[in-house]
Design an enzyme around this catalytic site. Sequence first.
Site, PDB file in Angstrom:
ATOM      1  N   HIS A  82      43.406  51.385  37.062  1.00 19.15           N
ATOM      2  CA  HIS A  82      43.768  49.985  36.806  1.00 19.15           C
ATOM      3  C   HIS A  82      44.169  49.691  35.366  1.00 19.15           C
ATOM      4  CE1 HIS A  82      39.550  49.238  35.433  1.00 19.15           C
ATOM      5  NE2 HIS A  82      40.126  48.268  34.735  1.00 19.15           N
ATOM      6  N   GLU A  86      48.490  49.375  31.342  1.00 12.44           N
ATOM      7  CA  GLU A  86      48.309  48.460  30.218  1.00 12.44           C
ATOM      8  C   GLU A  86      47.946  49.199  28.930  1.00 12.44           C
ATOM      9  OE1 GLU A  86      46.451  44.836  31.567  1.00 12.44           O
ATOM     10  OE2 GLU A  86      45.374  44.702  29.663  1.00 12.44           O
ATOM     11  N   ASP A  87      47.134  50.222  29.048  1.00 11.93           N
ATOM     12  CA  ASP A  87      46.540  50.822  27.847  1.00 11.93           C
ATOM     13  C   ASP A  87      46.981  52.236  27.492  1.00 11.93           C
ATOM     14  OD1 ASP A  87      45.124  48.498  27.545  1.00 11.93           O
ATOM     15  OD2 ASP A  87      43.335  49.232  28.567  1.00 11.93           O
ATOM     16  N   ASP A 268      13.483  24.940  43.788  1.00 14.16           N
ATOM     17  CA  ASP A 268      14.125  26.092  44.410  1.00 14.16           C
ATOM     18  C   ASP A 268      14.160  27.282  43.452  1.00 14.16           C
ATOM     19  OD1 ASP A 268      15.846  24.755  42.813  1.00 14.16           O
ATOM     20  OD2 ASP A 268      17.486  24.646  44.263  1.00 14.16           O
TER      21      ASP A 268
HETATM   22 MN    MN Z   1      39.635  47.289  32.856  1.00 10.99          MN
END
Ligand code: MN
Length: 738
Positions: A82, A86-87, A268
């Site tokens: 993922h 991007e990186d 609660d």
């Molecule tokens: Mn990430």
Amino acid sequence: MTGGNLHPELRATLMSAIAERAPKVDRDRVAACFDYAATSHGTQTRESGMPYVSHPVEVCRILLDLLENRMDTTLTCAALLHDVVEDTSVSAHDVEKHWGKEVASLVEGVTKLSAMHFDSREAAQAENFRKMLLSMSRDLRVIFIKLADRLHNMRTIDHVRPEKARRIAEETRDIYAPLAHRLGMASIKRELEDLSLKVLEPVAYQDLARNIQAKREERDAFLAQVIEQLRESLKSVGLKAEVLGRPKHFFSIFNKMRSGRPLGEIYDLFGIRVIAQTRNDCYRALGVVHDLFSPVAERFKDYIATPKSNLYQSLHTTVLTEEGEMVEVQIRTWDMHRTAETGVAAHYVYKQGGRVDEEIDQRLGGFVTQIAGWQRETDDDEYMDFLRTALHQEEVFVYTPRRELKRLAKGATPLDFAFLIHSAVGRKTVGARVNGELVPLRYELRNGDTVEIVTSPQAKPHEDWLKIARTAHARGKIRHELRQRRLADSVALGREMIEREFKRSRVRPTDAQMAALLKDLECDDLETLHARLGEGQISIHQVIKRFQPEKPGLAERLTKGPLEALGIGRKAAGGVRMQGIDNVMVNYARCCQPVPGDPVIGIVTIGRGVSVHRQDCPNTFGDRVPAERRVSVEWDSRPTDTFPVRLVITGQDRSSLLADLAKAIAATGVNIRTAGMQAEHRMVRGVFVVEVPHLPKLQEVMAAIRKLPGVTRVERRQRLLRPPTGRPRAGAQDGDDD
Ligand code: MN
């Protein structure tokens, strides 16, 4: 790419988790994918100092918690990859080539747009959410990865510098946690909220942790006893059900305390959960609970019969024990339990390729379809506004007159209800009946209300509706309608102005001339020209002067040329008759714009002939003009002469006011030379220049305008010219009408 030797311990962690919890996943492929990710991230590290690839591995493990054995190979690979686009230097194309289209499109869905395209962080944020949510509406796995990614980033946020950490925590609290909540993914939502609270309110968080711990020790023995009693009772009636204590959730306790309730009163704090075998058993278990302890009135909720719009189902009840302690009990089946914890993820099945099931979307109140729909209609600010409203809603349940249950955001009004039923209903709303009684449209709907919408074919959406409607859905529809109508009004007005002026001036432009005109005025098409005319951005004069440069309209001729130059008889052409003066230039004062029928006076100006003013024009008063310059004049105009008058109109802002004004004026047979309107707050100021033959006609026009709803005032322009010298500037044209 080669590999297999990078980070063997992380690889082993991943592979054993997969083997154990998701046996259907293709392990060879995942191992190869891990190697590819590890090689791509190379020597990159996390802020914690860990190798970067530890992050995607953790994301996979969070997804395993979410989906268990329904985890699939595509999702695992996409989670591992993922961050590579991007990186790292790996491109989307590379991912597709090695790992296939499906993996590549999931990775693309979670990859941020390059920050270089944006003017501001806000714009970038809006665009990124827009992209991510659009991808999500096509494939839910995008949001699974994104939430798992954010959760791991929040778990490791201690290593991030404080100011960046705050920003991430705020975004998590304001958008990601509500999004998880909206999709029913409660376990992720709770953890995201608690982790962001820890960053944003560190002191309160620590206090709370300490206090809850203390309370817990106090209550543990007591709760254990209640749980035991309940187990016994369920067993005695032959119900197979588990009775469990409930986990604490700091964030919700924090919120309750912030709204003024001391910790001791939050009953609660530690609740009990009963998990039964079947839906029917849930109701039987409820009977057992109420038999054993007395229920607290108004604290019972049946979310099984009426699930929340994030798929949540349970029975809720609060009971009073013999010791006088309140305990909240939730009752649900195992299926409901799984849905309550993981929401849409509980309904995710691989064979649909991540596309949200229609039935599930319906149960989500159409959320996913809505998200896809917003893409087209909104700008960035509106988008974030929609998103925040759509995510931060609690709900209210109401009925149609036919007893159909409808679900709306808390705070919703009958107008929201009307648009929920159908846009065609919303658009025509004039009123509403709630439980048989007429209510104002601003009425806030309450649970159980029966709502009936009163419509009228004449009704139209109004600017004020934006203040009444509370749901993103209705507001979006209203905005859209208003925008469309404003445009249509302007176009109609512009078209009428241009057609009248062409007819009046006997101009019949060729297609080529029109094309050249559009080009010069920078209009893409005729409709744009009409719209800009109607909005007052272009004046009709700008249009018409192109077609008859040396034949100005009568009004211009009268204000500009010497009488002879007009080529018509002096007496008639002047429109006025002057005492003892012949052959002079006459002009009509722009400050007061006299029309035949107004009592007038002539002022001799140096070098400009005679200016005709209204007698009540302050620019003609004695202290401004010496007596020797005054001449008396009388009207002598022909019925075909017209005179421009600027009307200033004030009123309450409403849609179609501009169109109604234009229609009313046109109905008197008077030409509109220019029109423009400006809205400020809830008021508008409109300026119309009309061309009238005489005072009675002008009065008729003004009366017609005054009659329109919303109009508070209509006046002729009356201006005091600045220099009070012997040389009034009357007639020195200020040209602002054009
Ligand atoms: Mn990430």
